[in-house]
Design an enzyme around this catalytic site. Structure first.
Site, PDB file in Angstrom:
ATOM      1  N   ARG A   1       6.265  -5.794   0.364  1.00  0.00           N
ATOM      2  CA  ARG A   1       5.729  -4.956   1.427  1.00  0.00           C
ATOM      3  C   ARG A   1       5.966  -3.471   1.152  1.00  0.00           C
ATOM      4  NH1 ARG A   1       7.788  -4.590   6.636  1.00  0.00           N
ATOM      5  NH2 ARG A   1       9.093  -6.428   6.322  1.00  0.00           N
TER       6      ARG A   1
ATOM      7  N   LYS B   1     -16.315  -2.553  -0.983  1.00  0.00           N
ATOM      8  CA  LYS B   1     -17.690  -2.274  -1.349  1.00  0.00           C
ATOM      9  C   LYS B   1     -17.807  -1.957  -2.844  1.00  0.00           C
ATOM     10  CE  LYS B   1     -18.396  -2.648   3.120  1.00  0.00           C
ATOM     11  NZ  LYS B   1     -17.103  -2.596   3.785  1.00  0.00           N
TER      12      LYS B   1
ATOM     13  N   TYR C   1     -19.333   4.287  10.242  1.00  0.00           N
ATOM     14  CA  TYR C   1     -19.339   2.829  10.240  1.00  0.00           C
ATOM     15  C   TYR C   1     -19.010   2.344  11.651  1.00  0.00           C
ATOM     16  CZ  TYR C   1     -17.441  -1.864   9.498  1.00  0.00           C
ATOM     17  OH  TYR C   1     -17.154  -3.200   9.590  1.00  0.00           O
TER      18      TYR C   1
ATOM     19  N   ASP D   1     -15.011   9.702   4.654  1.00  0.00           N
ATOM     20  CA  ASP D   1     -15.294   8.347   4.205  1.00  0.00           C
ATOM     21  C   ASP D   1     -16.304   8.441   3.063  1.00  0.00           C
ATOM     22  OD1 ASP D   1     -16.235   5.734   3.830  1.00  0.00           O
ATOM     23  OD2 ASP D   1     -15.911   5.198   5.925  1.00  0.00           O
TER      24      ASP D   1
END
Length: 397
Positions: free
Chosen positions: A73, A217, A127, A192
């Site tokens: 983590r 993506k 988005y 973005d």
């Protein structure tokens, strides 16, 4: 655009070279060619005092611990390779990877909110889930929506972030990033860059302080990995690592490996898909069934277009093209934003941002362009000259 990127030794290397070699510079010295996948969740340490000191240092600054890893983590060697490579491609000091793009954006909002800076200035469209996260205040943030010219006037003393997406999802509207960064003053600009990728645009060169990717993506590029990443300065990266550690939004090592592999072909994939997209734009713009085509001035593999007929019939009519959410894969995908990716946005806000009910979004892949056009042509239905004038192509200035 200058496609050269700074190498760690100070010698500029072309973006295509960095895409292949960044994050792999140490492999030959280890007698390796392909990067290894480290699937360990924990790592042995017989010096618990030293371990405590390293954990204290991480808690203070969020800097990556020196020496061997501690726990999955806190960080992972395979994921770190991808982070190094993406930072190199975007031209930033660091990058921090997360389990998804939304996890990455959430971490940024949590970091700024923890500093008492909960107000966000944002430009639509974004988005759909990014829009919803801000509008619903799910993380305690408050948003002011504005156009790019209104950013400076929308700033407040508690503004922690300005958020834009360019080219925007799904209208492909473009923003003058340098002008917006100037308007932000001391407030960080987060861009973005999912649609453009560093192949077409590096926002940090235009004044952005943070660059967000849904790495699901184009960075992954094959529709088989879910991830997000923020490229930024090292101080911000430290805070993001602390939030990632506390919230558990970590990226799995196998995903990190797939992303690093995806980066190696990113320039080739983006340019080839962009060539296909440009040809489809040309054909769509001349088609009387299509009143408007949206395509950004920087190019790319994303196309949006409006139809005179029923957009749902087009979705149902494709056979080669896949009707599915997401984008950036090697195969071509089509979706109806008002029904899927932006359904969660209020209908009036959606339409005001240019996301109309007849708009379709096409993520162009690497198939033969004639095959793609044959599929689109059939899905668009019968040609009826009386439908109207040929399409208008909108290429933002």
């Amino acid at each position: 655009m200058d496609t050269r990127s700074a190498h760690t030794r100070g010698t500029p290397r072309a973006l295509a070279t960095e895409a292949v070699h960044a994050g792999r510079d140490d492999l030959a010295r280890q007698g390796l060619h392909a990067p290894p996948i480290d699937l360990s969740t924990t790592y042995p340490s017989y010096d618990s005092r030293a371990e405590a000191a390293r954990i204290d240092a991480f808690a203070t600054t969020g800097a990556e611990p020196d020496g061997p890893p501690v726990y999955g983590r806190l960080g992972n060697p395979t994921v770190a390779r991808f982070e190094t490579a993406l930072a190199r491609l975007e031209g930033t000091e660091a990058a921090v990877a997360f389990a998804s793009g939304m996890a990455a954006l959430s971490a940024v909002l949590l970091v700024r909110g923890a500093m008492g800076l909960r107000h966000v200035v944002a430009v639509r469209p974004l988005y759909g889930c990014s829009d919803h996260l801000l509008t619903a205040g799910l993380l305690g943030s408050e948003v002011t929506w504005t156009d790019p010219a209104g950013v400076a006037d929308a700033l407040r003393p508690d503004t922690g972030l300005v958020l834009v997406e360019s080219p925007a999802n799904p209208t492909l509207a473009e923003i003058d990033l340098r002008a917006v960064a100037h308007a932000c003053g001391s407030v960080p600009l987060l861009v973005d860059n999912t649609f453009a990728t560093p192949v077409l645009q590096r926002p940090a060169e235009h004044g952005a302080r943070m660059v967000l990717h849904s790495a699901t993506k184009y960075l992954g590029g094959h529709g088989d990995v879910l991830a997000g990443v923020v490229a930024c300065d090292e101080e911000t990266a430290g805070r993001l690592r602390q939030v990632r550690f506390a919230t558990g939004g970590v990226l799995h090592p196998l995903a990190g490996y797939l992303l690093l592999r995806g980066l190696s072909t990113l320039p080739v994939r983006v340019r080839a898909a962009s060539a296909n997209a440009a040809e489809l734009v040309r054909r769509l713009a001349a088609d009387p069934r299509v009143p408007r085509v949206h395509y950004p001035s920087i190019g790319g593999a994303m196309v949006s277009f409006e139809v005179h007929g029923d957009p749902h019939a087009v979705i149902a009519g494709v056979r080669l093209i896949t009707p599915a959410v997401s984008l950036g894969s090697v195969d071509t995908l089509i979706q109806h934003p008002a029904s899927i990716s932006h359904r969660i946005v209020d209908a009036d806000d959606r339409r005001e941002a240019g996301v109309g009910d007849r708009l379709l979004r096409l993520s162009v892949g690497l198939e033969d362009v004639d095959d793609l056009w044959a599929d689109l042509d059939a899905a668009l239905g019968e040609r009826e000259p009386a439908q109207g004038k040929p399409a208008r192509t909108e290429v933002p200035a």
